[in-house]
Design an enzyme around this catalytic site. Structure first.
Site, PDB file in Angstrom:
ATOM      1  N   SER A  67       0.681  -1.106   0.176  1.00 30.54           N
ATOM      2  CA  SER A  67      -0.099   0.011   0.106  1.00 30.54           C
ATOM      3  C   SER A  67       0.910   1.220  -0.049  1.00 30.54           C
ATOM      4  CB  SER A  67      -0.874   0.119   1.247  1.00 30.54           C
ATOM      5  OG  SER A  67      -1.586   1.155   1.454  1.00 30.54           O
ATOM      6  N   TYR A 124      -1.511  -1.081  10.443  1.00 28.01           N
ATOM      7  CA  TYR A 124      -1.602  -1.140   8.817  1.00 28.01           C
ATOM      8  C   TYR A 124      -0.129  -0.529   8.356  1.00 28.01           C
ATOM      9  CZ  TYR A 124      -3.547  -1.125   4.389  1.00 28.01           C
ATOM     10  OH  TYR A 124      -3.897  -1.387   2.893  1.00 28.01           O
TER      11      TYR A 124
END
Length: 208
Positions: A61, A75
């Site tokens: 990401s 995350y």
């Protein structure tokens, strides 16, 4: 059954929103297990079946590279860990002519982050190309890296997003940065012309 494996794409993902103060250790372990441990286990198993020309590709990401808001402690940490894993795999598997690379998608229309979701407009407002990517935008790069054209690319990171600049819409000031008119130059100020006095731009150097 077929005797060998040619391509592994690690694409599992979960999303959690907690700060360092609120994140439970069990949730941190869950996110790290899915993003990092599972990727390692899959790569280890795949490598045992791969020969020359094998490909390991991780989907991470752009939040591995930037942390534009709070709540990303698990995350972003887990996605950034995939960078180290990928580079280590590239080094370990390189002598066998197996490549390992990582892709960092930005805002992409998925079930996890739909283009018509609650936070979609805010994401588009930060982009140079104000639209969400599609799965095929990511798949195109995966296909390139997995194909013959990607044979000499390894240990590399690729970011796919319409943002244009890592700092657009975010504060990117650090020990090394640009100050304008004695004020830290954040990306929002970058486009506000009243802050520009070119004779007073100061480039700050970090620790030497």
């Amino acid at each position: 059954k077929l005797g060998r494996l040619d391509i592994l794409v690690n694409n599992a993902g979960v999303y959690t929103m907690d700060t360092v103060d609120t994140l439970e250790l069990a949730e941190f372990d869950r996110v790290m297990s899915i993003h990092v441990r599972a990727s390692f286990v899959a790569a280890k198993a795949a490598a045992a079946l791969m020969g020359a020309g094998g490909r390991v590709i991780a989907i991470s990401s752009n939040l591995a590279e930037i942390v534009p808001f709070t709540g990303l402690i698990a995350y972003s940490t887990s996605k950034a860990a995939l960078v180290g894993l990928t580079k280590a795999l590239a080094r370990d598997l390189g002598p066998r002519e197996i490549t390992a690379n990582i892709i960092h998608p930005g805002s992409t229309d998925t079930d996890m982050n739909p283009a018509d979701g609650e936070h979609a407009d805010d994401q588009r407002a930060r982009m140079a190309i104000p639209k969400f990517g599609e799965a095929k935008d990511i798949a195109g790069l995966v296909a390139f890296l997995a194909g013959e054209e990607g044979r000499f690319i390894t240990g590399s990171s690729f970011t796919i997003r319409g943002v244009g600049d890592l700092c657009v819409g975010f504060s990117c000031d650090s020990a090394t940065g640009i100050h304008v008119n004695d004020m830290p130059l954040t990306s929002t100020r970058l486009f506000e012309t009243e802050y520009f006095d070119l004779e007073r731009i100061e480039i700050l150097r970090g620790p030497q």
